[in-house]
Design a protein around this motif. Sequence first.
Motif, mmCIF file in Angstrom:
data_model
loop_
_atom_site.group_PDB
_atom_site.id
_atom_site.type_symbol
_atom_site.label_atom_id
_atom_site.label_comp_id
_atom_site.label_asym_id
_atom_site.label_seq_id
_atom_site.Cartn_x
_atom_site.Cartn_y
_atom_site.Cartn_z
ATOM 1 N N ARG A 137 11.195 2.177 0.249
ATOM 2 C CA ARG A 137 11.798 3.416 0.068
ATOM 3 C C ARG A 137 11.033 4.571 0.007
ATOM 4 O O ARG A 137 11.252 5.646 0.626
ATOM 5 C CB ARG A 137 12.858 3.419 -1.135
ATOM 6 C CG ARG A 137 14.184 2.603 -0.895
ATOM 7 C CD ARG A 137 14.999 2.673 -2.146
ATOM 8 N NE ARG A 137 16.023 1.670 -2.055
ATOM 9 C CZ ARG A 137 17.208 1.348 -2.757
ATOM 10 N NH1 ARG A 137 16.954 1.710 -4.168
ATOM 11 N NH2 ARG A 137 17.820 0.574 -2.725
ATOM 12 N N LEU A 138 9.756 4.218 -0.491
ATOM 13 C CA LEU A 138 8.930 5.371 -0.816
ATOM 14 C C LEU A 138 8.121 5.648 0.722
ATOM 15 O O LEU A 138 7.948 6.933 1.013
ATOM 16 C CB LEU A 138 7.487 4.720 -1.463
ATOM 17 C CG LEU A 138 6.482 5.915 -1.657
ATOM 18 C CD1 LEU A 138 6.863 6.989 -2.285
ATOM 19 C CD2 LEU A 138 5.298 4.904 -2.440
ATOM 20 N N LEU A 139 8.201 4.783 1.454
ATOM 21 C CA LEU A 139 7.794 5.121 2.981
ATOM 22 C C LEU A 139 8.648 5.754 3.692
ATOM 23 O O LEU A 139 8.389 6.632 4.427
ATOM 24 C CB LEU A 139 7.394 3.706 3.632
ATOM 25 C CG LEU A 139 6.136 2.656 3.135
ATOM 26 C CD1 LEU A 139 5.980 1.674 3.728
ATOM 27 C CD2 LEU A 139 4.755 3.513 3.345
ATOM 28 N N GLN A 140 10.045 5.613 3.507
ATOM 29 C CA GLN A 140 11.037 6.302 3.983
ATOM 30 C C GLN A 140 11.167 7.974 3.475
ATOM 31 O O GLN A 140 11.182 8.706 4.300
ATOM 32 C CB GLN A 140 12.420 5.736 3.456
ATOM 33 C CG GLN A 140 12.733 4.362 4.424
ATOM 34 C CD GLN A 140 14.060 3.806 3.949
ATOM 35 O OE1 GLN A 140 14.863 4.379 3.111
ATOM 36 N NE2 GLN A 140 14.331 2.924 4.614
ATOM 37 N N ASP A 141 10.840 8.109 2.355
ATOM 38 C CA ASP A 141 10.612 9.066 1.687
ATOM 39 C C ASP A 141 9.422 10.004 2.242
ATOM 40 O O ASP A 141 9.406 11.362 2.437
ATOM 41 C CB ASP A 141 10.404 9.321 0.265
ATOM 42 C CG ASP A 141 11.437 8.836 -0.637
ATOM 43 O OD1 ASP A 141 12.684 8.783 0.027
ATOM 44 O OD2 ASP A 141 11.534 8.469 -1.792
ATOM 45 N N ILE A 142 8.271 9.410 2.603
ATOM 46 C CA ILE A 142 7.274 9.951 3.216
ATOM 47 C C ILE A 142 7.560 10.518 4.579
ATOM 48 O O ILE A 142 7.246 11.555 5.107
ATOM 49 C CB ILE A 142 5.948 9.201 3.138
ATOM 50 C CG1 ILE A 142 5.626 9.057 1.694
ATOM 51 C CG2 ILE A 142 4.887 9.682 4.078
ATOM 52 C CD1 ILE A 142 4.549 7.975 1.676
ATOM 53 N N PHE A 143 8.219 9.680 5.247
ATOM 54 C CA PHE A 143 8.647 9.728 6.621
ATOM 55 C C PHE A 143 9.474 11.283 6.697
ATOM 56 O O PHE A 143 9.445 12.124 7.592
ATOM 57 C CB PHE A 143 9.378 8.781 7.284
ATOM 58 C CG PHE A 143 10.040 9.110 8.685
ATOM 59 C CD1 PHE A 143 9.008 8.924 9.868
ATOM 60 C CD2 PHE A 143 11.100 9.284 8.974
ATOM 61 C CE1 PHE A 143 9.558 9.046 11.032
ATOM 62 C CE2 PHE A 143 11.836 9.561 10.118
ATOM 63 C CZ PHE A 143 10.806 9.464 11.197
ATOM 64 N N ILE A 144 10.539 11.105 5.919
ATOM 65 C CA ILE A 144 11.419 12.237 5.789
ATOM 66 C C ILE A 144 10.715 13.678 5.359
ATOM 67 O O ILE A 144 10.794 14.720 5.905
ATOM 68 C CB ILE A 144 12.519 11.980 4.714
ATOM 69 C CG1 ILE A 144 13.284 10.925 5.307
ATOM 70 C CG2 ILE A 144 13.523 13.357 4.397
ATOM 71 C CD1 ILE A 144 14.530 10.491 4.131
ATOM 72 N N ALA A 145 9.818 13.461 4.249
ATOM 73 C CA ALA A 145 8.998 14.723 3.852
ATOM 74 C C ALA A 145 8.125 15.174 5.137
ATOM 75 O O ALA A 145 8.096 16.535 5.187
ATOM 76 C CB ALA A 145 8.250 14.238 2.681
ATOM 77 N N LYS A 146 7.436 14.339 5.856
ATOM 78 C CA LYS A 146 6.823 14.741 6.920
ATOM 79 C C LYS A 146 7.758 15.610 7.958
ATOM 80 O O LYS A 146 7.162 16.458 8.604
ATOM 81 C CB LYS A 146 5.990 13.654 7.622
ATOM 82 C CG LYS A 146 4.642 12.998 6.810
ATOM 83 C CD LYS A 146 4.091 12.153 7.689
ATOM 84 C CE LYS A 146 2.647 11.914 6.950
ATOM 85 N NZ LYS A 146 1.839 10.962 7.591
ATOM 86 N N ALA A 147 9.025 15.004 8.289
ATOM 87 C CA ALA A 147 9.818 15.540 9.016
ATOM 88 C C ALA A 147 10.422 16.985 8.562
ATOM 89 O O ALA A 147 10.530 18.140 9.518
ATOM 90 C CB ALA A 147 10.920 14.622 9.429
ATOM 91 N N ASP A 148 10.677 17.378 7.294
ATOM 92 C CA ASP A 148 11.128 18.649 6.913
ATOM 93 C C ASP A 148 10.168 19.596 6.252
ATOM 94 O O ASP A 148 10.454 20.565 5.843
ATOM 95 C CB ASP A 148 12.357 18.250 5.807
ATOM 96 C CG ASP A 148 11.727 17.473 4.413
ATOM 97 O OD1 ASP A 148 10.683 17.399 4.268
ATOM 98 O OD2 ASP A 148 12.886 17.048 3.837
ATOM 99 N N GLY A 149 8.934 19.252 6.072
ATOM 100 C CA GLY A 149 7.840 20.011 5.909
ATOM 101 C C GLY A 149 7.674 19.879 4.367
ATOM 102 O O GLY A 149 6.775 20.971 3.912
ATOM 103 N N SER A 150 8.211 18.874 3.561
ATOM 104 C CA SER A 150 7.978 18.802 2.208
ATOM 105 C C SER A 150 6.844 17.995 1.925
ATOM 106 O O SER A 150 6.565 17.593 0.676
ATOM 107 C CB SER A 150 9.161 18.618 1.420
ATOM 108 O OG SER A 150 9.827 17.241 1.916
#
Length: 252
Positions: A137-150
């Motif tokens: 789930r942490l790796l998913q959070d990182i993937f999403i954060a890179k996509a949305d600029g956060s």
Amino acid sequence: MLNNQTAQALREMRLSGMADAYEHQLQNPHLVELSFEERFGMLVDAESTVRQNHRLSRLLQEAHLKVRANPEDIDLHQARGVDQGLLRDLTTCQWITAHHSLILTGPTGIGKTFIACALGTSACRMGLRVRYHRLSRLLQDIFIAKADGSYPKLVKSFLKVDLLILDDWGLAAMSAPESRDLLDLVDDRFGTHSTCVISQIPVEHWHQQFADATVADAILDRLVHNAYQLNLRGESMRKITNSLPKSEGSGK
């Protein structure tokens, strides 16, 4: 009337612990026998206790520990192949302030997550910031954060965490991008913060979980070389607990 105003003023200054203790003193005639210094010291102690409790509650809430676990609840009598002296030393959290890592390995149900969360509670009690994550789930959070600029904000948030607990390490092979993201995280924390890794897979088999051997070497070098290791062995704690009569189950 003056007493009520004093208590109200303390509350307005956000000294609720002191205000409650002051009102208690007014209701207890025996305390008038104490000196001013003794009574004032009791007020300060009460306020300090309230603030410490509030801080602990906030730190535990922010930690998102998977299970509610206290260090004093760790069952040292179960034969799990653990060095009990080392485990006691770990509850002092000196390994965290020294920025060492901790690796907990062993079969499912043996109590790895419980021990990690108990150590996380110890850290919170000492005013340290803790965060629990399942690795996937942490790796998913990182993937999403890179996509949305956060992503920069997420990176900064991890650097504020004294102890990062990563659970379910190695349940699935990591892609090359995931491996690089994990390397960035581990490298940022290396030597300045502590990481606790929980895995069913022995450390000697971790290397094959990564798509890129070079990245795997870099990650394991940063995690393993200064890490304390606890390899738990024995029967599943869930199996042991379920086999006991209800009146004897410890629930640990």
